[in-house]
Design a protein around this motif. Structure first.
Motif, PDB file in Angstrom:
ATOM      1  N   ALA A 265       1.198  -7.725  -9.261  1.00  0.00           N
ATOM      2  CA  ALA A 265       1.867  -7.074 -10.391  1.00  0.00           C
ATOM      3  C   ALA A 265       1.605  -5.575 -10.298  1.00  0.00           C
ATOM      4  CB  ALA A 265       1.335  -7.618 -11.721  1.00  0.00           C
ATOM      5  N   ASN A 266       2.548  -4.772 -10.817  1.00  0.00           N
ATOM      6  CA  ASN A 266       2.394  -3.318 -10.669  1.00  0.00           C
ATOM      7  C   ASN A 266       1.347  -2.719 -11.593  1.00  0.00           C
ATOM      8  OD1 ASN A 266       3.719  -3.352 -13.121  1.00  0.00           O
ATOM      9  ND2 ASN A 266       5.581  -2.396 -12.372  1.00  0.00           N
ATOM     10  N   THR A 267       0.747  -3.540 -12.451  1.00  0.00           N
ATOM     11  CA  THR A 267      -0.380  -3.077 -13.270  1.00  0.00           C
ATOM     12  C   THR A 267      -1.713  -3.441 -12.631  1.00  0.00           C
ATOM     13  OG1 THR A 267      -0.270  -5.139 -14.546  1.00  0.00           O
ATOM     14  CG2 THR A 267       0.937  -3.235 -15.406  1.00  0.00           C
ATOM     15  N   ASN A 268      -1.658  -4.085 -11.496  1.00  0.00           N
ATOM     16  CA  ASN A 268      -2.835  -4.649 -10.841  1.00  0.00           C
ATOM     17  C   ASN A 268      -3.026  -3.922  -9.511  1.00  0.00           C
ATOM     18  OD1 ASN A 268      -4.772  -6.283  -9.732  1.00  0.00           O
ATOM     19  ND2 ASN A 268      -3.689  -8.190 -10.103  1.00  0.00           N
ATOM     20  N   TYR A 269      -3.964  -2.949  -9.475  1.00  0.00           N
ATOM     21  CA  TYR A 269      -4.074  -2.111  -8.272  1.00  0.00           C
ATOM     22  C   TYR A 269      -5.427  -1.428  -8.175  1.00  0.00           C
ATOM     23  CZ  TYR A 269      -2.991   1.723 -11.545  1.00  0.00           C
ATOM     24  OH  TYR A 269      -3.006   2.609 -12.599  1.00  0.00           O
ATOM     25  N   VAL A 270      -5.660  -0.845  -6.988  1.00  0.00           N
ATOM     26  CA  VAL A 270      -6.770   0.072  -6.759  1.00  0.00           C
ATOM     27  C   VAL A 270      -6.155   1.402  -6.345  1.00  0.00           C
ATOM     28  CG1 VAL A 270      -8.815   0.593  -5.382  1.00  0.00           C
ATOM     29  CG2 VAL A 270      -8.319  -1.781  -6.035  1.00  0.00           C
TER      30      VAL A 270
ATOM     31  N   GLN B  83      -8.060  -1.693 -11.439  1.00  0.00           N
ATOM     32  CA  GLN B  83      -7.618  -2.303 -12.686  1.00  0.00           C
ATOM     33  C   GLN B  83      -6.817  -3.577 -12.445  1.00  0.00           C
ATOM     34  OE1 GLN B  83      -5.062   0.772 -14.597  1.00  0.00           O
ATOM     35  NE2 GLN B  83      -3.412  -0.725 -14.353  1.00  0.00           N
ATOM     36  N   SER B  84      -6.989  -4.516 -13.375  1.00  0.00           N
ATOM     37  CA  SER B  84      -6.165  -5.721 -13.389  1.00  0.00           C
ATOM     38  C   SER B  84      -5.020  -5.564 -14.364  1.00  0.00           C
ATOM     39  CB  SER B  84      -6.999  -6.950 -13.749  1.00  0.00           C
ATOM     40  OG  SER B  84      -7.571  -6.806 -15.035  1.00  0.00           O
ATOM     41  N   SER B  85      -5.162  -4.605 -15.289  1.00  0.00           N
ATOM     42  CA  SER B  85      -4.094  -4.225 -16.207  1.00  0.00           C
ATOM     43  C   SER B  85      -4.486  -2.891 -16.816  1.00  0.00           C
ATOM     44  CB  SER B  85      -3.890  -5.278 -17.305  1.00  0.00           C
ATOM     45  OG  SER B  85      -4.985  -5.260 -18.215  1.00  0.00           O
ATOM     46  N   ALA B  86      -3.576  -2.271 -17.559  1.00  0.00           N
ATOM     47  CA  ALA B  86      -3.910  -1.001 -18.200  1.00  0.00           C
ATOM     48  C   ALA B  86      -5.039  -1.163 -19.209  1.00  0.00           C
ATOM     49  CB  ALA B  86      -2.666  -0.434 -18.887  1.00  0.00           C
ATOM     50  N   ALA B  87      -5.239  -2.388 -19.700  1.00  0.00           N
ATOM     51  CA  ALA B  87      -6.270  -2.645 -20.708  1.00  0.00           C
ATOM     52  C   ALA B  87      -7.612  -3.025 -20.115  1.00  0.00           C
ATOM     53  CB  ALA B  87      -5.803  -3.751 -21.654  1.00  0.00           C
ATOM     54  N   ASP B  88      -7.618  -3.391 -18.824  1.00  0.00           N
ATOM     55  CA  ASP B  88      -8.843  -3.881 -18.192  1.00  0.00           C
ATOM     56  C   ASP B  88      -9.022  -3.158 -16.863  1.00  0.00           C
ATOM     57  OD1 ASP B  88      -9.408  -6.176 -20.107  1.00  0.00           O
ATOM     58  OD2 ASP B  88      -7.403  -6.702 -19.413  1.00  0.00           O
TER      59      ASP B  88
ATOM     60  N   ILE C 256       0.857  -1.186   0.000  1.00  0.00           N
ATOM     61  CA  ILE C 256       0.000   0.000   0.000  1.00  0.00           C
ATOM     62  C   ILE C 256       0.891   1.234   0.000  1.00  0.00           C
ATOM     63  CG2 ILE C 256      -1.760   1.328   1.239  1.00  0.00           C
ATOM     64  CD1 ILE C 256      -2.693  -1.324   2.488  1.00  0.00           C
ATOM     65  N   THR C 257       0.587   2.192  -0.866  1.00  0.00           N
ATOM     66  CA  THR C 257       1.334   3.449  -0.930  1.00  0.00           C
ATOM     67  C   THR C 257       0.382   4.608  -0.657  1.00  0.00           C
ATOM     68  OG1 THR C 257       2.819   2.539  -2.613  1.00  0.00           O
ATOM     69  CG2 THR C 257       2.782   4.930  -2.382  1.00  0.00           C
ATOM     70  N   ILE C 258       0.775   5.493   0.259  1.00  0.00           N
ATOM     71  CA  ILE C 258       0.003   6.697   0.567  1.00  0.00           C
ATOM     72  C   ILE C 258       0.886   7.900   0.280  1.00  0.00           C
ATOM     73  CG2 ILE C 258      -1.267   7.980   2.333  1.00  0.00           C
ATOM     74  CD1 ILE C 258      -1.585   5.328   3.843  1.00  0.00           C
ATOM     75  N   SER C 259       0.415   8.794  -0.584  1.00  0.00           N
ATOM     76  CA  SER C 259       1.198   9.981  -0.946  1.00  0.00           C
ATOM     77  C   SER C 259       0.246  11.090  -1.350  1.00  0.00           C
ATOM     78  CB  SER C 259       2.147   9.666  -2.107  1.00  0.00           C
ATOM     79  OG  SER C 259       1.411   9.435  -3.301  1.00  0.00           O
ATOM     80  N   ASP C 260       0.803  12.239  -1.792  1.00  0.00           N
ATOM     81  CA  ASP C 260      -0.071  13.316  -2.245  1.00  0.00           C
ATOM     82  C   ASP C 260      -0.771  12.967  -3.548  1.00  0.00           C
ATOM     83  OD1 ASP C 260       2.054  13.482  -3.981  1.00  0.00           O
ATOM     84  OD2 ASP C 260       2.633  15.527  -3.434  1.00  0.00           O
ATOM     85  N   GLY C 261      -0.376  11.858  -4.182  1.00  0.00           N
ATOM     86  CA  GLY C 261      -1.057  11.374  -5.373  1.00  0.00           C
ATOM     87  C   GLY C 261      -2.225  10.465  -5.068  1.00  0.00           C
ATOM     88  N   GLY C 262      -2.474  10.203  -3.776  1.00  0.00           N
ATOM     89  CA  GLY C 262      -3.593   9.359  -3.386  1.00  0.00           C
ATOM     90  C   GLY C 262      -3.137   8.125  -2.650  1.00  0.00           C
ATOM     91  N   VAL C 263      -4.027   7.150  -2.574  1.00  0.00           N
ATOM     92  CA  VAL C 263      -3.755   5.864  -1.922  1.00  0.00           C
ATOM     93  C   VAL C 263      -3.839   4.777  -2.974  1.00  0.00           C
ATOM     94  CG1 VAL C 263      -4.491   4.225  -0.150  1.00  0.00           C
ATOM     95  CG2 VAL C 263      -4.740   6.689   0.246  1.00  0.00           C
ATOM     96  N   THR C 264      -2.793   3.941  -3.030  1.00  0.00           N
ATOM     97  CA  THR C 264      -2.779   2.842  -3.987  1.00  0.00           C
ATOM     98  C   THR C 264      -2.556   1.536  -3.255  1.00  0.00           C
ATOM     99  OG1 THR C 264      -1.844   4.280  -5.701  1.00  0.00           O
ATOM    100  CG2 THR C 264      -1.726   1.916  -6.080  1.00  0.00           C
ATOM    101  N   CYS C 265      -3.426   0.556  -3.521  1.00  0.00           N
ATOM    102  CA  CYS C 265      -3.283  -0.787  -2.991  1.00  0.00           C
ATOM    103  C   CYS C 265      -2.839  -1.686  -4.138  1.00  0.00           C
ATOM    104  CB  CYS C 265      -4.613  -1.264  -2.400  1.00  0.00           C
ATOM    105  SG  CYS C 265      -4.545  -2.915  -1.684  1.00  0.00           S
ATOM    106  N   TRP C 266      -1.609  -2.221  -4.041  1.00  0.00           N
ATOM    107  CA  TRP C 266      -1.005  -2.966  -5.148  1.00  0.00           C
ATOM    108  C   TRP C 266      -1.287  -4.460  -5.032  1.00  0.00           C
ATOM    109  CZ3 TRP C 266       1.129   0.156  -8.730  1.00  0.00           C
ATOM    110  CH2 TRP C 266       1.551   1.423  -8.337  1.00  0.00           C
ATOM    111  N   GLY C 267      -1.502  -5.097  -6.165  1.00  0.00           N
ATOM    112  CA  GLY C 267      -1.581  -6.545  -6.233  1.00  0.00           C
ATOM    113  C   GLY C 267      -0.209  -7.136  -6.496  1.00  0.00           C
TER     114      GLY C 267
END
Length: 205
Positions: A120-125, A135-140, A107-118
């Motif tokens: 793979a680095n393309t798989n996140y909320v 997203q599960s990928s940039a395409a989906d 989990i990353t918290i910064s001034d860009g928001g909160v990101t919860c990583w799966g």
């Protein structure tokens, strides 16, 4: 003792008997339970393996291995092995699951928001000030913002939910003005399109 610390188990800059002509302060009931302030820094030892060490730029906490480190730029917490960073907090970012920059299984918290990583680095909320992205990928992915929600599959928009809602199929991407293989819902009307020439309209008339 106050002065030269040679001859103490805790004496010397390296913490061993007779090392390096270190001067400072040493106090404690035993050679594994003491407070020492010298040229090598400040040590507070509860046991041989459990202690705090403070130098000019760093404070470190040990329990057999290093468990925490505080510097001018960051705070790090380590796994039991003493080397794997599990959490880091710096001026810009709080990272759980790894060091700053980690983008998998954390989990990353910064001034860009909160990101919860799966895994793979393309798989996140991601949650920021303007939108939520799942997203599960940039395409989906699914994006929710002030205009509504957009669902993308295989790099093509399949559904839009907002002031005008459009739901399509794998046949073509959809937009709010689509007329191919889609259902379009707007204020007062529902259109079901095969194409621009073949459609069913439901409205109050």
């Amino acid at each position: 003792r106050l002065g030269r610390l040679d001859g103490l188990t805790a004496g010397g800059a390296t913490g061993t008997t007779g090392a390096d002509n270190e001067y400072g302060l040493w106090a404690g009931p035993s050679t594994t339970n003491y407070i020492k302030a010298g040229s090598g820094g400040v040590f507070i030892k509860g046991s041989e393996a459990t202690y705090l060490k403070a130098t000019a730029n760093t404070i470190e906490f040990f329990d057999t291995n290093k468990k925490m480190e505080v510097t001018g730029g960051s705070i790090k917490m380590y796994a039991d092995n003493g080397s794997t960073v599990m959490t880091e907090w710096n001026d810009a970012t709080l990272t759980f699951g790894g060091a700053t920059g980690n983008d998998t299984d954390g989990i990353t918290i910064s001034d860009g928001g909160v990101t919860c990583w799966g895994s793979a680095n393309t798989n996140y909320v991601n949650i920021d000030s303007a939108q939520v992205t799942i997203q599960s990928s940039a395409a989906d992915k699914c994006v929710i913002d002030a205009d509504g929600m957009t669902l993308t599959e295989n790099s093509q928009v399949r559904a839009i939910f907002g002031a005008i809602t459009a739901i399509g199929s794998a046949g073509a991407a959809v937009a709010v003005d689509s007329t191919d293989d889609c259902i379009r819902i707007s204020d007062g009307a529902v259109n079901i399109f095969q194409d621009s020439n073949n459609r069913a309209l439901i409205d109050s008339s």
